[in-house]
Scaffold this motif. Structure first.
Motif, PDB file in Angstrom:
ATOM      1  N   ASN A   1       6.578  85.647 -70.291  1.00  0.00           N
ATOM      2  CA  ASN A   1       5.389  85.059 -70.995  1.00  0.00           C
ATOM      3  C   ASN A   1       4.329  84.844 -69.736  1.00  0.00           C
ATOM      4  O   ASN A   1       4.558  84.403 -68.739  1.00  0.00           O
ATOM      5  CB  ASN A   1       5.847  83.661 -71.580  1.00  0.00           C
ATOM      6  N   PHE A   2       3.141  85.006 -70.292  1.00  0.00           N
ATOM      7  CA  PHE A   2       1.780  84.877 -69.169  1.00  0.00           C
ATOM      8  C   PHE A   2       1.038  83.674 -69.815  1.00  0.00           C
ATOM      9  O   PHE A   2       0.753  83.430 -70.640  1.00  0.00           O
ATOM     10  CB  PHE A   2       1.201  86.390 -69.322  1.00  0.00           C
ATOM     11  N   THR A   3       0.551  83.006 -68.766  1.00  0.00           N
ATOM     12  CA  THR A   3      -0.189  81.800 -68.994  1.00  0.00           C
ATOM     13  C   THR A   3      -1.734  82.087 -68.976  1.00  0.00           C
ATOM     14  O   THR A   3      -2.539  81.337 -69.188  1.00  0.00           O
ATOM     15  CB  THR A   3       0.067  80.748 -67.568  1.00  0.00           C
ATOM     16  N   THR A   4      -2.163  83.453 -68.763  1.00  0.00           N
ATOM     17  CA  THR A   4      -3.360  84.101 -68.686  1.00  0.00           C
ATOM     18  C   THR A   4      -3.326  85.337 -69.404  1.00  0.00           C
ATOM     19  O   THR A   4      -2.351  85.941 -69.503  1.00  0.00           O
ATOM     20  CB  THR A   4      -3.980  84.007 -67.175  1.00  0.00           C
ATOM     21  N   THR A   5      -4.505  85.876 -69.827  1.00  0.00           N
ATOM     22  CA  THR A   5      -4.539  87.214 -70.488  1.00  0.00           C
ATOM     23  C   THR A   5      -4.386  88.408 -69.313  1.00  0.00           C
ATOM     24  O   THR A   5      -4.930  88.466 -68.376  1.00  0.00           O
ATOM     25  CB  THR A   5      -5.901  87.593 -70.944  1.00  0.00           C
ATOM     26  N   MET A   6      -3.234  89.030 -69.651  1.00  0.00           N
ATOM     27  CA  MET A   6      -2.822  90.472 -68.782  1.00  0.00           C
ATOM     28  C   MET A   6      -3.274  91.569 -69.361  1.00  0.00           C
ATOM     29  O   MET A   6      -3.243  91.692 -70.628  1.00  0.00           O
ATOM     30  CB  MET A   6      -1.309  90.210 -68.459  1.00  0.00           C
ATOM     31  N   ARG A   7      -3.504  92.551 -68.424  1.00  0.00           N
ATOM     32  CA  ARG A   7      -3.924  93.900 -69.139  1.00  0.00           C
ATOM     33  C   ARG A   7      -2.814  94.909 -68.839  1.00  0.00           C
ATOM     34  O   ARG A   7      -3.216  95.940 -69.457  1.00  0.00           O
ATOM     35  CB  ARG A   7      -5.306  94.243 -68.168  1.00  0.00           C
ATOM     36  N   ALA A   8      -1.925  94.729 -67.943  1.00  0.00           N
ATOM     37  CA  ALA A   8      -0.961  95.664 -67.698  1.00  0.00           C
ATOM     38  C   ALA A   8       0.212  95.022 -67.336  1.00  0.00           C
ATOM     39  O   ALA A   8       0.359  93.940 -66.684  1.00  0.00           O
ATOM     40  CB  ALA A   8      -1.558  96.728 -66.828  1.00  0.00           C
ATOM     41  N   VAL A   9       1.295  95.422 -67.680  1.00  0.00           N
ATOM     42  CA  VAL A   9       2.518  94.942 -66.891  1.00  0.00           C
ATOM     43  C   VAL A   9       3.511  95.877 -66.580  1.00  0.00           C
ATOM     44  O   VAL A   9       3.571  97.074 -67.180  1.00  0.00           O
ATOM     45  CB  VAL A   9       3.294  94.008 -68.047  1.00  0.00           C
TER      46      VAL A   9
ATOM     47  N   GLY B   1       1.341  98.154 -76.138  1.00  0.00           N
ATOM     48  CA  GLY B   1       2.423  98.890 -77.097  1.00  0.00           C
ATOM     49  C   GLY B   1       3.956  98.893 -76.394  1.00  0.00           C
ATOM     50  O   GLY B   1       4.348  97.838 -75.885  1.00  0.00           O
ATOM     51  N   THR B   2       4.687  99.894 -76.938  1.00  0.00           N
ATOM     52  CA  THR B   2       6.008  99.990 -76.469  1.00  0.00           C
ATOM     53  C   THR B   2       6.427 101.315 -76.015  1.00  0.00           C
ATOM     54  O   THR B   2       5.944 102.510 -76.517  1.00  0.00           O
ATOM     55  CB  THR B   2       6.829  99.844 -77.695  1.00  0.00           C
ATOM     56  N   LYS B   3       7.370 101.242 -74.991  1.00  0.00           N
ATOM     57  CA  LYS B   3       7.818 102.573 -74.285  1.00  0.00           C
ATOM     58  C   LYS B   3       9.432 102.432 -74.606  1.00  0.00           C
ATOM     59  O   LYS B   3       9.869 101.351 -74.162  1.00  0.00           O
ATOM     60  CB  LYS B   3       7.335 102.647 -72.934  1.00  0.00           C
ATOM     61  N   GLU B   4      10.122 103.649 -74.299  1.00  0.00           N
ATOM     62  CA  GLU B   4      11.455 103.653 -74.519  1.00  0.00           C
ATOM     63  C   GLU B   4      11.958 104.609 -73.481  1.00  0.00           C
ATOM     64  O   GLU B   4      11.279 105.820 -73.343  1.00  0.00           O
ATOM     65  CB  GLU B   4      11.987 103.991 -75.972  1.00  0.00           C
ATOM     66  N   ASN B   5      13.066 104.449 -72.891  1.00  0.00           N
ATOM     67  CA  ASN B   5      13.656 105.497 -71.951  1.00  0.00           C
ATOM     68  C   ASN B   5      15.210 105.091 -71.917  1.00  0.00           C
ATOM     69  O   ASN B   5      15.673 104.235 -71.524  1.00  0.00           O
ATOM     70  CB  ASN B   5      13.068 105.327 -70.565  1.00  0.00           C
TER      71      ASN B   5
ATOM     72  N   PHE C   1       4.849  95.395 -74.605  1.00  0.00           N
ATOM     73  CA  PHE C   1       3.757  94.458 -74.094  1.00  0.00           C
ATOM     74  C   PHE C   1       2.850  94.142 -75.157  1.00  0.00           C
ATOM     75  O   PHE C   1       2.049  95.075 -75.718  1.00  0.00           O
ATOM     76  CB  PHE C   1       2.860  95.394 -73.131  1.00  0.00           C
ATOM     77  N   ASN C   2       2.632  92.871 -75.606  1.00  0.00           N
ATOM     78  CA  ASN C   2       1.757  92.137 -76.352  1.00  0.00           C
ATOM     79  C   ASN C   2       0.660  91.448 -75.576  1.00  0.00           C
ATOM     80  O   ASN C   2       0.808  90.204 -75.347  1.00  0.00           O
ATOM     81  CB  ASN C   2       2.439  91.600 -77.424  1.00  0.00           C
TER      82      ASN C   2
ATOM     83  N   SER D   1       0.309  87.261 -75.048  1.00  0.00           N
ATOM     84  CA  SER D   1       0.878  87.017 -73.853  1.00  0.00           C
ATOM     85  C   SER D   1       2.100  87.128 -73.431  1.00  0.00           C
ATOM     86  O   SER D   1       2.912  86.042 -72.957  1.00  0.00           O
ATOM     87  CB  SER D   1       0.221  85.457 -73.402  1.00  0.00           C
ATOM     88  N   TYR D   2       2.752  88.257 -73.973  1.00  0.00           N
ATOM     89  CA  TYR D   2       4.183  88.289 -73.436  1.00  0.00           C
ATOM     90  C   TYR D   2       4.571  89.869 -73.413  1.00  0.00           C
ATOM     91  O   TYR D   2       3.936  90.934 -73.778  1.00  0.00           O
ATOM     92  CB  TYR D   2       5.295  87.579 -74.608  1.00  0.00           C
ATOM     93  N   SER D   3       5.632  89.973 -72.744  1.00  0.00           N
ATOM     94  CA  SER D   3       6.425  91.310 -72.743  1.00  0.00           C
ATOM     95  C   SER D   3       7.924  91.067 -72.662  1.00  0.00           C
ATOM     96  O   SER D   3       8.431  90.251 -72.344  1.00  0.00           O
ATOM     97  CB  SER D   3       5.864  92.093 -71.384  1.00  0.00           C
ATOM     98  N   THR D   4       8.366  92.158 -73.319  1.00  0.00           N
ATOM     99  CA  THR D   4      10.029  92.106 -73.405  1.00  0.00           C
ATOM    100  C   THR D   4      10.681  93.227 -72.676  1.00  0.00           C
ATOM    101  O   THR D   4       9.988  94.486 -72.870  1.00  0.00           O
ATOM    102  CB  THR D   4      10.533  92.071 -74.859  1.00  0.00           C
TER     103      THR D   4
END
Lengths: 114, 109
Positions: free
Chosen positions: B24-32, B52-56, B63-64, B68-71
């Motif tokens: 979770n991000f406490t500020t707006t992020m542009r890349a993760v 969006g979403t990537k799969e490997n 990344f949303n 403000s989160y990424s999983t």
């Protein structure tokens, strides 16, 4: 394959001594970074660079200097080493573009300041 | 305060099962980006996302920025997946990446 090489891999220094950590990348990346990793803190940014001749302060720059004499090389300098600087140091490079700045890390340098 | 909050801090999985790690991000992020640190201490890049979403293989990351989160989802966990997983995110300029404190994953036979 991206290649970032750090030297030395291990270093023992005395308090008050000067330490230089070196990093070389063969990726022709614009950006290079120095992080330190400590238990409970994750990785914290010390200095970074956008290209030869440039250095920028990261989140914890106090007690550290950086030098980027060329695209390939980025050094971290501890002029007067202190025991609080005992840590594992990682160098990374990245393309530095808006669409792609994947960080490629070196293997790390374990520094002990006695 | 920390701009990147990772959870959980530690996780155990049986081989063949799966789970999700979250930042979770406490500020707006542009890349993760997500990294695995293995037993030798090496940091291996898994994903870079600006949206969006990537799969490997058995890994998938989302990344949303708006929420403000990424999983990072791991399925069919294997023993070699053990290690510490870090997310790192950049707010402005895509240059300076802030790291979370990591999730220590242990895969149990």
């Amino acid at each position: 394959e991206a290649a970032v090489t750090q030297s030395p891999r291990n270093k023992v220094a005395v308090t008050g001594g000067k330490v230089t950590l070196s990093c070389n990348q063969t990726n022709n990346h614009n950006n290079m970074y120095w992080y330190r990793q400590d238990t409970g803190h994750g990785l914290r940014l010390i200095h970074y660079s956008y290209g030869a001749g440039s250095t920028e302060k990261g989140d914890i720059p106090d007690g550290y200097k950086a030098s980027r004499p060329s695209q390939e090389n980025f050094s971290l300098i501890l002029e007067l080493a202190t025991p609080s600087q005992t840590s594992v140091y990682f160098c990374a490079s990245g393309e530095g573009t808006a669409s792609q700045n994947t960080l490629y890390f070196g293997a790390g340098t374990r520094l002990s300041v006695l | 305060g920390d701009q990147v909050e990772q959870s959980p801090s530690a996780l155990s999985l049986h081989e063949g099962t799966g789970s999700a790690l979250r930042c979770n991000f406490t500020t707006t992020m542009r890349a993760v980006q997500w990294f695995q640190q293995n037993s030798r201490g090496s940091l291996i890049n898994l994903f870079y996302l600006a949206s969006g979403t990537k799969e490997n293989g058995r890994l998938k990351s989302t990344f949303n920025s708006k929420e403000s989160y990424s999983t990072l989802h791991i399925r069919d966990a294997q023993l070699e997946d053990s290690g510490t997983y870090f997310c790192a995110a950049a707010n402005t300029g895509y240059q300076n990446f802030y790291f979370g404190k990591g999730t220590s994953l242990t895969v149990i036979p």
